[in-house]
Scaffold this active site. Structure first.
Site: not given
Length: 148
Positions: A57, A72
């Site tokens: 992620h 992110h």
């Protein structure tokens, strides 16, 4: 001067738009965010450098000048434990700006009740060193901001 590219396609927004105070209040550093297009796609490296941290992620790329950029993919996506993400590179790999790093689907993130917004942060940057922020529509690989 470091040119930081948009890692995903969508709409460039300020970090204040990120629904997480760690990013919206600049605690990690200055930068920008992208409200991603709601379609499957690839997240690309924002700069040329070495992948020093790689999670499904999120990832950090550090350039030859020592500057690191954090990407992110969504908020609270660490809770997914990698589900819905496919890594295309490995930690320690050298990557070029614009090279695909992760395959993901913002629609799946949103369907799970999370924000798919993508903070892009200049790590350890001094206040005021990030300028010329993109506004509105961007494609993956477009200029997102400059880091003086």
């Amino acid at each position: 001067m470091t040119t930081v590219l948009a890692p995903v396609a969508g709409a460039a927004v300020g970090l204040r738009a990120v629904p997480d105070p760690v990013f919206s209040e600049g605690l990690v550093g200055p930068g920008a965010a992208i409200e991603p297009a709601r379609e499957p796609g690839e997240a690309v490296s924002p700069i040329t450098g070495k992948i020093v941290k790689l999670h499904p992620h999120a990832f950090v790329v550090v350039g030859d000048d020592g500057r690191g950029v954090l990407v992110h993919l969504g908020i609270d996506t660490v809770q997914l434990k990698g589900e819905g993400f496919r890594l295309l590179v490995s930690e320690g790999d050298q990557v070029s700006a614009g090279q695909p790093v992760v395959v993901w689907n913002p629609l799946e993130i949103e369907a799970g009740g999370r924000s798919p917004v993508c903070p892009v942060v200049a790590l350890d940057a001094v206040e005021g060193s990030v300028t010329t922020l993109a506004q509105g529509a961007v494609r993956a690989g477009d200029e997102l901001f400059l880091w003086a």
